[in-house]
Scaffold this motif. Structure first.
Motif, PDB file in Angstrom:
ATOM      1  N   ASP A 293       8.663  -7.862  -4.545  1.00  0.00           N
ATOM      2  CA  ASP A 293       8.094  -8.350  -3.301  1.00  0.00           C
ATOM      3  C   ASP A 293       6.581  -8.419  -3.548  1.00  0.00           C
ATOM      4  OD1 ASP A 293       6.899  -8.547  -0.861  1.00  0.00           O
ATOM      5  OD2 ASP A 293       7.714  -6.690  -0.023  1.00  0.00           O
ATOM      6  N   ILE A 294       6.087  -9.662  -3.708  1.00  0.00           N
ATOM      7  CA  ILE A 294       4.707  -9.847  -4.173  1.00  0.00           C
ATOM      8  C   ILE A 294       3.696  -9.142  -3.258  1.00  0.00           C
ATOM      9  CG2 ILE A 294       2.941 -11.598  -4.775  1.00  0.00           C
ATOM     10  CD1 ILE A 294       5.366 -11.715  -6.600  1.00  0.00           C
ATOM     11  N   SER A 295       3.953  -9.122  -1.951  1.00  0.00           N
ATOM     12  CA  SER A 295       2.960  -8.544  -1.033  1.00  0.00           C
ATOM     13  C   SER A 295       2.803  -7.035  -1.241  1.00  0.00           C
ATOM     14  CB  SER A 295       3.358  -8.828   0.417  1.00  0.00           C
ATOM     15  OG  SER A 295       4.547  -8.130   0.696  1.00  0.00           O
ATOM     16  N   ALA A 296       3.824  -6.397  -1.828  1.00  0.00           N
ATOM     17  CA  ALA A 296       3.754  -4.940  -1.994  1.00  0.00           C
ATOM     18  C   ALA A 296       2.787  -4.511  -3.099  1.00  0.00           C
ATOM     19  CB  ALA A 296       5.143  -4.380  -2.271  1.00  0.00           C
ATOM     20  N   PHE A 297       2.385  -5.464  -3.989  1.00  0.00           N
ATOM     21  CA  PHE A 297       1.517  -5.100  -5.117  1.00  0.00           C
ATOM     22  C   PHE A 297       0.148  -4.589  -4.670  1.00  0.00           C
ATOM     23  CE2 PHE A 297       4.338  -7.708  -7.841  1.00  0.00           C
ATOM     24  CZ  PHE A 297       4.503  -6.805  -8.867  1.00  0.00           C
ATOM     25  N   SER A 298      -0.303  -5.048  -3.489  1.00  0.00           N
ATOM     26  CA  SER A 298      -1.668  -4.692  -3.086  1.00  0.00           C
ATOM     27  C   SER A 298      -1.758  -3.285  -2.479  1.00  0.00           C
ATOM     28  CB  SER A 298      -2.171  -5.721  -2.079  1.00  0.00           C
ATOM     29  OG  SER A 298      -1.229  -5.778  -1.032  1.00  0.00           O
ATOM     30  N   ASP A 299      -0.639  -2.618  -2.292  1.00  0.00           N
ATOM     31  CA  ASP A 299      -0.671  -1.290  -1.683  1.00  0.00           C
ATOM     32  C   ASP A 299      -1.107  -0.247  -2.727  1.00  0.00           C
ATOM     33  OD1 ASP A 299      -0.194   1.108  -0.498  1.00  0.00           O
ATOM     34  OD2 ASP A 299       1.944   0.783  -0.134  1.00  0.00           O
ATOM     35  N   PRO A 300      -2.251   0.423  -2.525  1.00  0.00           N
ATOM     36  CA  PRO A 300      -2.717   1.376  -3.544  1.00  0.00           C
ATOM     37  C   PRO A 300      -1.754   2.550  -3.745  1.00  0.00           C
ATOM     38  CG  PRO A 300      -4.264   1.264  -1.679  1.00  0.00           C
ATOM     39  CD  PRO A 300      -3.158   0.319  -1.378  1.00  0.00           C
ATOM     40  N   SER A 301      -1.001   2.917  -2.716  1.00  0.00           N
ATOM     41  CA  SER A 301      -0.100   4.067  -2.880  1.00  0.00           C
ATOM     42  C   SER A 301       1.030   3.752  -3.866  1.00  0.00           C
ATOM     43  CB  SER A 301       0.459   4.521  -1.535  1.00  0.00           C
ATOM     44  OG  SER A 301       1.410   3.597  -1.080  1.00  0.00           O
ATOM     45  N   LEU A 302       1.277   2.445  -4.069  1.00  0.00           N
ATOM     46  CA  LEU A 302       2.286   2.033  -5.063  1.00  0.00           C
ATOM     47  C   LEU A 302       1.889   2.552  -6.444  1.00  0.00           C
ATOM     48  CD1 LEU A 302       4.514   0.133  -6.345  1.00  0.00           C
ATOM     49  CD2 LEU A 302       2.844  -1.689  -6.213  1.00  0.00           C
ATOM     50  N   TRP A 303       0.598   2.397  -6.775  1.00  0.00           N
ATOM     51  CA  TRP A 303       0.117   2.786  -8.095  1.00  0.00           C
ATOM     52  C   TRP A 303       0.124   4.302  -8.255  1.00  0.00           C
ATOM     53  CZ3 TRP A 303      -0.741  -1.101 -11.615  1.00  0.00           C
ATOM     54  CH2 TRP A 303      -0.671  -2.395 -11.082  1.00  0.00           C
TER      55      TRP A 303
END
Ligand code: PFF
Length: 448
Positions: A212-222
């Motif tokens: 889901d491309i929009s999820a990449f910008s979430d810093p907590s993902l990293w």
């Protein structure tokens, strides 16, 4: 001083390290985080973090421990006296982790013993999701000190098994892992076949693999992906120092670390397939949560009673699921005790077996807190603290220690000492250690 125990063969070391890496983190933490961060998106970032940070740091820990032939504390001291506290930090973090990991292991044993109860619960979601609370009497709130007898018995079994497997260090571990590494994979494969053949399973599989491309910008993902890579590879927990210190001088660390990391990743993906296909098949996709505990003890039981219309078949799959978790957890649990014992025994020149007994006894007593009625609430607090920020902070410190005061080339020389087909290139190793240092510092300074 006693002669240091060594792995009996290359395969034994690889299996023991895979056994430690492949644990409950693969079975429920990975699918839970994937569900939280848009499935495929998490998979991509996890893979990147594994290549850029996990694999080089795994090689680094094994290589340093082999060089100094010591556990975490003395190996970090070998790099420079002032780095000894980093070894202590990893060891004490491991000490806290094992206190509650043994309890989760006990809960899994408890659910396995009680999985026959699913036979009478077909389609009864309330009964299935309430079974764990009914058995453990845990409330989720910080109050109550009662301990149910049956849970205490399971905790004793859990510590007994842990001690039995590591009673003679590398030699007894070597014998057990030949079973505990392969058994969960077979059980996962059985469950994957069941999950993937259910109508609706494909929806789950799509969710796991399509980013889901929009999820990449979430810093907590990293942050979550880096934390999961460290956790999953059992690094920053004193474990790989202990296991690395038993590795022979002729070992090919570069290749072995690759095999360990890719096997770990493969089991995570397989667990993801099991979880997502089963949840898709039972119409419960939206219920996979980031909390592994809740997925394993509340959500998955509900899926179990909806697998088929036949209670006995459901109960069999319930038993397979919890048996799979037992075989996954045991070799991770004893590896962390081994990590603590080796670090302490080496530091104070004590007999490893005496230290192992002491660690099991002390951690066993502390772990009683987590089986009280308030246990789940305590576990949640401690788990968040030890597995996110602590692991990452120790990661930064290890990278600073190695990158600044020791020579990266020296460590890489140790990694590649016996490299045959695969040699870890300097550009990859150096940029990974520097990147890890920067990323981890950023994560710590942002206070997440
Ligand atoms: N790699 C292990 C896992 O994924 O479960 C991490 C671990 C946790 C190892 C707790 C040992 C342990 F006691």
């Amino acid at each position: 001083m006693e002669k240091r125990g060594m792995w009996s063969s290359r395969l034994t070391f690889i299996l023991a390290a895979i056994g430690s890496a492949v644990g409950l983190g693969n079975a429920w933490r990975f699918p839970g985080l994937a569900a939280k961060h848009g499935g495929g998106t998490f998979l991509v970032v996890y893979l990147l973090a594994m290549l850029l940070m996990g694999i080089p740091l795994l090689m680094m820990e094994i290589a340093i421990a082999r060089k100094f032939r010591r556990g975490a504390i003395e190996s970090m001291r070998g790099i420079g006296k002032k780095w000894e506290p980093v070894g202590w930090a990893a060891t004490s973090n491991a000490f806290v982790i094992v206190c509650y990991y043994a309890v989760v292991f006990a809960w899994v044993i408890l659910m396995f013993i009680n999985s026959w109860q699913f036979a009478n619960m077909t389609g009864d979601n309330e009964a299935a999701s309430g079974l764990f609370l009914q058995l453990t009497q845990t409330t989720g709130a910080i109050e109550g000190t009662n301990i149910p007898g049956i849970v205490l018995v399971c905790l004793l079994i859990s510590w007994g098994l842990i001690f039995y497997c590591i009673r003679n260090g590398a030699s007894s571990v070597g014998k057990v892992v030949k079973f505990t590494v392969f058994a969960p994979v077979v059980l996962l494969l059985i469950m994957a076949v069941k999950g993937c053949t259910m109508p609706g399973a494909m929806e789950g599989i799509k969710m796991l693999f399509v980013p889901d491309i929009s999820a990449f910008s979430d810093p907590s993902l990293w942050v979550d992906a880096i934390g999961q890579v460290f956790y999953s590879l059992s690094i920053m927990m004193a474990i790989m120092f202990a296991y690395g210190s038993y590795v022979g001088n002729d070992a090919d660390i570069a290749a072995d670390a690759m095999i360990i990391a890719f096997s770990d990743m493969a089991v995570s993906v397989l667990s993801g397939i099991v979880m997502f296909s089963t949840m898709g098949g039972t119409g419960m996709l939206g219920e996979i949560t980031a909390s592994g505990i809740s997925t394993a003890f509340f959500v998955y039981p509900t899926a179990i009673v909806n697998l088929t219309g036949n209670g006995v078949v459901n109960a069999i799959f319930g038993a397979i699921f919890y048996l799979m978790l037992i075989t996954l957890a045991i070799d991770s649990a004893f590896s962390i005790v081994e990590g603590i014992s080796a670090a302490i025994a080496d530091k104070f020149h004590l007999k490893p077996k005496t230290v192992t007994i002491a660690v099991c006894a002390i951690c066993g007593i502390i772990s009683l807190v987590f089986i009280t009625e308030a246990g789940l609430a305590w576990l949640d607090i401690v788990d968040n603290w030890t597995n996110q920020i602590n692991l990452i902070l120790i990661g930064v410190l290890e990278c600073i220690a190695i990158g600044w005061t020791f020579s990266l080339r020296k460590v890489l020389g140790e990694v590649n000492k016996n490299a045959k087909r695969f040699k870890m290139p300097y550009w990859w190793f150096a940029s990974s250690i520097n990147l890890s240092r920067r990323c981890c510092s950023l994560v710590c300074s942002s206070g997440t």
